[in-house]
Scaffold this active site. Sequence first.
Site, short mmCIF file in Angstrom:
data_model
loop_
_atom_site.label_atom_id
_atom_site.label_comp_id
_atom_site.label_asym_id
_atom_site.label_seq_id
_atom_site.Cartn_x
_atom_site.Cartn_y
_atom_site.Cartn_z
NE ARG A 147 -1.91 2.06 3.38
CZ ARG A 147 -2.34 2.58 4.55
NH1 ARG A 147 -3.56 2.29 4.98
NH2 ARG A 147 -1.56 3.35 5.28
CE1 TYR A 159 -4.82 6.69 7.87
CE2 TYR A 159 -4.30 6.04 5.61
CZ TYR A 159 -4.57 5.70 6.93
OH TYR A 159 -4.61 4.40 7.29
CG ASP A 210 -6.76 3.89 3.24
OD1 ASP A 210 -7.87 4.30 2.88
OD2 ASP A 210 -6.50 3.54 4.41
CG HIS A 212 -8.03 7.07 5.86
ND1 HIS A 212 -8.45 7.69 6.99
CD2 HIS A 212 -7.53 5.87 6.25
CE1 HIS A 212 -8.19 6.92 8.04
NE2 HIS A 212 -7.64 5.81 7.63
CD GLU A 236 -7.81 0.48 2.96
OE1 GLU A 236 -6.71 0.12 2.49
OE2 GLU A 236 -8.00 0.64 4.17
CD GLU A 262 -9.76 1.09 7.75
OE1 GLU A 262 -9.08 0.50 6.89
OE2 GLU A 262 -9.35 2.06 8.38
NE ARG A 283 -9.46 -1.91 4.42
CZ ARG A 283 -8.30 -2.39 4.86
NH1 ARG A 283 -7.74 -3.42 4.24
NH2 ARG A 283 -7.69 -1.84 5.89
CD GLU A 339 -4.08 -2.51 6.77
OE1 GLU A 339 -5.19 -2.73 7.29
OE2 GLU A 339 -3.65 -1.36 6.55
CD1 TRP A 402 -7.05 11.78 10.17
CD2 TRP A 402 -7.66 9.70 10.69
NE1 TRP A 402 -5.92 11.06 10.37
CE2 TRP A 402 -6.25 9.77 10.68
CE3 TRP A 402 -8.27 8.48 11.00
CZ2 TRP A 402 -5.43 8.67 10.95
CZ3 TRP A 402 -7.48 7.39 11.27
CH2 TRP A 402 -6.07 7.48 11.25
#
Lengths: 402, 402, 402, 402
Positions: A147, A159, A210, A212, A236, A262, A283, A339, A402
């Site tokens: 990643r 991030y 990602d 995010h 992601e 996630e 995830r 991951e 975030w």
Amino acid sequence: MKITEAKVIVCSPTRNFVTLLIRTDEGIYGLGDATLNGRELAVATYLEEYCIPCLIGRNPFDTEDIWQYFYIGAYWKRGPVTMSALAAIDMALWDIKGKVLNTPVYNLLGGKSRDRIMVYCHANGTDLSQTLEEVHQHLEMGYKAIRVQTGIPGIASTYGVVAKGEKYEPATRGVPHESSWSTEKYLNFIPRLFSAVRDKFGDDIHLLHDCHHRLTPIEAARFGKEVEPFHLFWMEDPVSEELQESFRIIRNHTTTPIAVGEIFNSVFDCNRLITEQLIDYLRMTIVHGGGITPLQKVAHLAEVYNVRTGFHGATDLSPVTMAAALHFNTAIHNFGIQEHMPHEPLVDEVFPHAYYFRDGFMYAGDKPGLGIDIDMALVDKYPYQRAYLPLNRREDGTMWNW
Amino acid sequence: MKITEAKVIVCSPTRNFVTLLIRTDEGIYGLGDATLNGRELAVATYLEEYCIPCLIGRNPFDTEDIWQYFYIGAYWKRGPVTMSALAAIDMALWDIKGKVLNTPVYNLLGGKSRDRIMVYCHANGTDLSQTLEEVHQHLEMGYKAIRVQTGIPGIASTYGVVAKGEKYEPATRGVPHESSWSTEKYLNFIPRLFSAVRDKFGDDIHLLHDCHHRLTPIEAARFGKEVEPFHLFWMEDPVSEELQESFRIIRNHTTTPIAVGEIFNSVFDCNRLITEQLIDYLRMTIVHGGGITPLQKVAHLAEVYNVRTGFHGATDLSPVTMAAALHFNTAIHNFGIQEHMPHEPLVDEVFPHAYYFRDGFMYAGDKPGLGIDIDMALVDKYPYQRAYLPLNRREDGTMWNW
Amino acid sequence: MKITEAKVIVCSPTRNFVTLLIRTDEGIYGLGDATLNGRELAVATYLEEYCIPCLIGRNPFDTEDIWQYFYIGAYWKRGPVTMSALAAIDMALWDIKGKVLNTPVYNLLGGKSRDRIMVYCHANGTDLSQTLEEVHQHLEMGYKAIRVQTGIPGIASTYGVVAKGEKYEPATRGVPHESSWSTEKYLNFIPRLFSAVRDKFGDDIHLLHDCHHRLTPIEAARFGKEVEPFHLFWMEDPVSEELQESFRIIRNHTTTPIAVGEIFNSVFDCNRLITEQLIDYLRMTIVHGGGITPLQKVAHLAEVYNVRTGFHGATDLSPVTMAAALHFNTAIHNFGIQEHMPHEPLVDEVFPHAYYFRDGFMYAGDKPGLGIDIDMALVDKYPYQRAYLPLNRREDGTMWNW
Amino acid sequence: MKITEAKVIVCSPTRNFVTLLIRTDEGIYGLGDATLNGRELAVATYLEEYCIPCLIGRNPFDTEDIWQYFYIGAYWKRGPVTMSALAAIDMALWDIKGKVLNTPVYNLLGGKSRDRIMVYCHANGTDLSQTLEEVHQHLEMGYKAIRVQTGIPGIASTYGVVAKGEKYEPATRGVPHESSWSTEKYLNFIPRLFSAVRDKFGDDIHLLHDCHHRLTPIEAARFGKEVEPFHLFWMEDPVSEELQESFRIIRNHTTTPIAVGEIFNSVFDCNRLITEQLIDYLRMTIVHGGGITPLQKVAHLAEVYNVRTGFHGATDLSPVTMAAALHFNTAIHNFGIQEHMPHEPLVDEVFPHAYYFRDGFMYAGDKPGLGIDIDMALVDKYPYQRAYLPLNRREDGTMWNW
């Protein structure tokens, strides 16, 4: 066989972990992870005050009934606190079941569907050259999938990125750090990043990224379209994940595979994503998704719709969850990737484990149960210390993901 | 103006309540309810350990930004624990805003849209004759709308029902009580109940019924269809509520209005129910739905799609939530009805309030803010005592919705 | 508190404005904008003849009930004349509410969600070089976001464009000007425009473009696709906006973000655009959308579906609407951007206001209410003068969207 | 041929009417109705200030281009004020076209598709027996189709109902009358009404009923289902009509035919109702729907989807609209029925007309144009007098559809 005792252990060997230990009348105990990053004690209270009194006397083999007892019995169902507590119970029961039967948990979930578990690591740099260097180093370590995150010119902090030499760990002491965000600068820069990575390292490695949760659906669609030439393994968390139909917008515009989940804790967070085939990788983790029991059901549903797993595996999950994930990944048919953000050595000392990493892959090990333990002597040395994940604002001050 | 202090008060005047008190540098304070029935201390920990340190120093007028701060900032969003904590913060801030501006909160939400708030009460009997007597008594008390529940022949204990003379309060000390359930017996009996009630009391009263999540969609469709001759005001919680599309099955078969949502905590729990017009009344409460700020948004969405509010209002919500609900109900256009299960007199002593009941209707009162207070001297006399809601199993032992 | 008087003020300091002034028995008054460009007196009549007699004696705090009174009460609902009149009433009531409570209106709408309001300006040139020069000048003025319109070779006059040195103001005296239109020439030229702008000014500025309703859906899809390399902030009003499903065609083909709504006046003009996520920015203004009360509802609906606001803000809206918009933009979570076409200095004299522009952003100011006033002495000097917006025909004479 | 003059005539022979008279250079003039009940002067201003200056000099035969000119040219399109003004222009042009060609307008719309126009009348009673008497009287008058409305026990005043001997006319002087409403009482009573009517008068007459927008979709579904045994010709305006998809709920539950549209003014108010076949009769009138030109298009669309016309025809439409409707109804294929609420004799004096009623049917007459005139001498005797339609509140004070 009966549960005779259960206790919650909160410790902080570099970061906070919440662990549930369940003992039985036959002397065997099991471990479950209940860590909810930045909200640890709420889960601990939930377990201690509401769950543990109801666990005593139950048969640890009744994983399905006990799961329903705490899921349905909560009346106000779902949510990260509730489901993390429930996950810890479920994991500990599977651990006990494996130990009692003297077999690794993967054998109870269908046996070995594969020999090894492909994992992906993180290469994070504050700028392009540091990021390329990080990719290089991780390739040297044997990773087949990486990643890649990078600092964005014009954005103070990004991030997933820290200064060279530091280890990335988002949760910090004191009140939460607030970072600043510009979608436009991000979108302009990232395609250049992946162009550079592919130029330097070729097409044979898996590249992940990602977002995010920071894009809107149409921005994510543009992102996916623009990175198509670089063949990402996945993009992601492209958008805020509450509105499942927002993924349709992205899906209509790009063939870049999508991973999300996630922060999910229930099949109802993703049932449409799966049945409408809006994503490629799920995830949702064992610790936040309520345990092995519900994750097995979700994986079964996902198998029907060509969705594979790609479990979250950052350091906010304790080695107990990593162990559970590796057993799970070993057994189910539609495993995708896992991951891997290695814990500090101290964490591995506190939680001795059978699982191991070798040349880009991980292995669950063959110990009975989950193959994980906790060093109670070490635990006491590292008491809980409050830490928060950062927050994020757009440049005009608007609160943003975030 | 700044927040200088916030503290969590857990007390148990007959039942547990969690209250948040926020103080400002101008001496004004506001109250919010954080009670999550059976899971009180998890919310208290969530507030004390994670939210309060971040509240200090903020401007209490910034209700939207503070809400987003704790909603987005949790990263693992939603869920009953998280959203009840956030609701308490939001309610307390609106209370402060009203007090500072010296106006009732309803004026900040759009002013008065109606003169009075129609409420419904509970008439519960262990058998048909006791139930009819309960209906009679509540009509005498002035209620215009009555929820009717009754013991079912052949089922030992039924939701909402207690022996004559006792007061219904589901949460009990010790481990949860487990009741037994037969959908078949229930479905066969309830139409007879409503036939008897209409025969005796005529068509001029509003009759409601709570299925309490225990039917499957097709059973709920049958139920709705069979009670059509008795013109229920609504059938509540006909099925387990996680799968929004399951309400389509019911909707296709019956014109009996549908109410759902007392266990929802986010617009994403009900956005399809609303936009597809699968329900008629939304019961998501201010305390579990995250506060006044998000409920206003949900009500606005619901208004477009002809869905009205019908807030949960059992004794598990403290008078602080009842006050907030009455201000809310006074102001929004698409108010439908409000549940009213009166608190014990001791609860009203602990939480002195401006709202009142008169002849089947409730009134928010005209005090600034929410018009609610807490008697700190009394609070200390009634410490928290663990209590659980019951659980429910089908006759074969299968765990089922209570 | 009661409304004692309301009067309509029509004045024309360079262009026509219709203003409603509502007085209360406590001496406080509020202002609302009722300007409908080119149709001013119809709204003034609507207010004077139908609304004002019904306003007298009402409580100005009851913004929701009064809004419903005039919305539902019209029986023939919706439409620009009706809703502009209603908007003026609603704005004036919020202004009064803020003044009585001695707080800026943004505090009544949720407090401050951001520090500053990003605005976009207009850079219009008759040809490419003049347009590039205009972009340059506006960058010098501090704008971070610029709408770019240009004369099209082969088309005599183009929307949004005037000769160098003149100020763009579409409404003119006498019967309406009729311009001529060729979609083909337009579609061929605009991508070159944005290619040139990006070449000269780089990727760091936000570029917007207004198609002004002149394309068919499939033409708009082509347009969006062809300008993707230039990363527009949005394409505005790509097609005639009555048929909401026509945006699906566009959405299926391009990731260029879409803005629409400056001529909408009801949530029912855009509910499908929002819930099906067919647009990214909603431009329905406070003055034409019926006021702050309904716009708050629409913004709340839009928030669920990732749609942000991007309010129309041309000179046809008086400073009263600009003030209301800035308070609104300060408070809501899903603000996107605000159009800013500065009024002539004389207009600012007639309507003294607390809001201000600084370095690409606007600020609502902190005065109580909307922070806006009207200079009654100046008003009388500038009586109403009839003026029309232009019309547009295709090259064969077919009437077409202007 | 050119338009040389146009003037707006507002008069009040018992109630207000707005009439547009357009003159041509050949001496021929045409009449159009611009009456918007309770909002008359706003339309008059709209015509005088904005439309008339643009009409002068145009060729009255260009009905399509002139319609588009004022529809598209308004920029802020649609809405009752705009479309009523446009309708008056369009009707007057068709009247001129017919007169110039010396033929009835129906010949320009396709000629005669039928010999006679079935109309329905109103039978309104304050109680059941008066209502039955009213039905009887209207049958005696020859009507084949009767809309039946009745006073509801427990509701002080009901839509469409007046004391015996009075004539029903909802608009009143002074501020609007506010009536009170209970959906529950209404729903309980109406099936009994139609049971009684069918018992007394048999199955051979057409029975209609107007719910006047007061039900929610699920209530309307119940209503439709419960009156099925009485075979209504239609149920009218069952719900608030802005949300077209709300009719799907009704449609799924009942075979009672549905009529809606008297407050529509655009095809975009009903395009989904038509293409999804959610209704059976469309009531959008010529005066509020923008004229003959757009209504012809809507009828053409409706023909494809088996929807017929059932034009609104209460006394708020002047005889000019009735004349236009009868020509229209004579010509189009998918005519259904026409409402007929006879004007006061004085109104017929002011507007002498060729159309007539005979034995339950109406006839357009065979005069050139619309066959309608205005007595300018009489007009001056009856100046405009402000009058409002009533408003309606639920029993708790909530503003509700009248």
